[in-house]
Design an enzyme around this catalytic site. Structure first.
Site, short mmCIF file in Angstrom:
data_model
loop_
_atom_site.label_atom_id
_atom_site.label_comp_id
_atom_site.label_asym_id
_atom_site.label_seq_id
_atom_site.Cartn_x
_atom_site.Cartn_y
_atom_site.Cartn_z
CE LYS A 8 -3.07 1.91 3.57
NZ LYS A 8 -2.32 3.13 3.78
CE LYS A 39 5.54 7.96 -2.42
NZ LYS A 39 5.54 7.86 -0.93
P1 ADP Z 1 6.25 3.92 0.38
O1 ADP Z 1 7.45 3.74 -0.46
O2 ADP Z 1 5.56 2.63 0.69
O3 ADP Z 1 5.28 4.93 -0.17
P2 ADP Z 1 8.10 5.10 2.25
O4 ADP Z 1 9.15 4.05 2.34
O5 ADP Z 1 8.39 6.30 1.44
O6 ADP Z 1 6.71 4.46 1.82
O7 ADP Z 1 7.75 5.49 3.76
C1 ADP Z 1 6.82 6.50 4.06
C2 ADP Z 1 7.28 7.24 5.31
O8 ADP Z 1 7.24 6.36 6.43
C3 ADP Z 1 8.71 7.75 5.22
O9 ADP Z 1 8.77 9.02 5.78
C4 ADP Z 1 9.50 6.75 6.06
O10 ADP Z 1 10.63 7.33 6.65
C5 ADP Z 1 8.48 6.34 7.11
N1 ADP Z 1 8.72 4.99 7.61
C6 ADP Z 1 8.82 3.85 6.89
N2 ADP Z 1 9.03 2.78 7.69
C7 ADP Z 1 9.06 3.27 8.96
C8 ADP Z 1 9.25 2.68 10.27
N3 ADP Z 1 9.43 1.36 10.42
N4 ADP Z 1 9.24 3.51 11.34
C9 ADP Z 1 9.06 4.84 11.20
N5 ADP Z 1 8.87 5.46 10.02
C10 ADP Z 1 8.87 4.69 8.90
MG MG Z 2 7.88 4.59 -2.30
#
Ligand code: ADP
Ligand code: MG
Length: 267
Positions: A8, A39
């Site tokens: 998601k 994105k």
């Molecule tokens: P996606 O790629 O699934 O859209 P992201 O990896 O960009 O999501 O993560 C979204 C946000 O959540 C980022 O700011 C990231 O630093 C934060 N995040 C991801 N995993 C964790 C975690 N285990 N604890 C705290 N923050 C997290």
């Molecule tokens: Mg991403």
């Protein structure tokens, strides 16, 4: 080995992808991470900036593939992980699958596609239309990132359906789930009891992971100056080791939507 990380939106795919890519590189593998989310920030913590996308580059060259050089689209990130951002179709038009297809085609033209030990696709998985399922066509393993909530598990179940479907035509397996941003896993456990699949790791909500995004650095880079966070890197190394052992994985048998609703509800 080709890996596709799904989940998601906002669940932590890119965070997991970047750190797993480095973990694999630390194990001696030549790694390419391909961001397949419109994105286009998949590789941000590896490079520290938003690299130009394949689609933007192709557009600027009027789709003359022969005018594109590897250095136009492949950027070296932290830990020697090479980085590509596919980019997205224009909002409201086009197809994510087309973008991924063009990306793979260009990388093949540049003789880059077969040069890596590992290619990791980081893919938006909310709407698993045929287009967003396209990276599964190139992958040996799918990995799903989820939290312990209904929406992410619903998306996971949709992704599991795509894996099952694609596995009919090529040898794709689901390596398993990564629980992220949660220390509770009761709903994850309920789900995998009904739809058996491995859990590779459960990573809690950790402030340093949130900070890593803001700083544009991976956990591995941050751990260089702050060894107290190397325990988080160990979690990603353990996922990398599990993948490198070429696990059997599963071809999932997804749940029906209504079955999933009642499974994860309290009433
Ligand atoms: P996606 O790629 O699934 O859209 P992201 O990896 O960009 O999501 O993560 C979204 C946000 O959540 C980022 O700011 C990231 O630093 C934060 N995040 C991801 N995993 C964790 C975690 N285990 N604890 C705290 N923050 C997290
Ligand atoms: Mg991403």
């Amino acid at each position: 080995m080709k890996l596709a990380v799904y989940g998601k939106g906002g669940i932590g795919k890119s965070t997991a992808s970047c750190n797993i890519s480095i973990a694999l590189a630390k194990r001696g593998k030549k790694v390419l991470q391909i961001g397949c989310d419109p994105k286009h920030d998949s590789t941000f913590t590896l490079t520290g900036f938003l690299i130009p996308t394949i689609i933007d580059t192709l557009q600027s060259k009027d789709y003359h593939y022969e005018d594109v050089w590897p250095e136009d689209v492949i950027y070296q990130g932290y830990g020697n992980v090479d980085c590509v951002e596919a980019g997205g179709p224009p909002a409201g038009a086009g197809c994510g699958g087309y973008v991924v297809g063009e990306t793979v085609k260009l990388l093949k033209e540049l003789n880059a596609f077969f040069e890596y030990d590992i290619i990791l696709f980081d893919v938006l998985g909310d709407v698993v239309c045929g287009g967003f399922a396209a990276p599964l066509n190139y992958s040996d393993y799918c990995i799903i990132v989820t939290d312990n909530g209904f929406d992410a598990l619903f998306a996971s179940n949709r992704i599991a359906t795509s894996v099952r479907e694609k596995s009919r035509v090529h040898p794709l397996r689901l390596a398993g789930l990564i629980g992220n941003r949660t220390s509770k896993r009761d709903l994850i456990d309920k789900y995998i009891e009904a739809c058996p699949m491995p859990v590779l790791e459960v990573i809690p909500l950790i402030e340093d992971i949130r900070i890593s995004r803001v700083k544009g650095k991976t956990l591995f880079e941050m751990a260089e100056t702050d060894p107290s966070i190397s325990y988080i890197c160990d979690a990603y190394l353990s996922i990398a080791d599990a993948l490198l052992s070429e696990p059997e994985g599963v071809v999932p048998r997804e749940l029906g939507d209504r079955e999933l609703f009642s499974l994860l509800s309290d009433f």
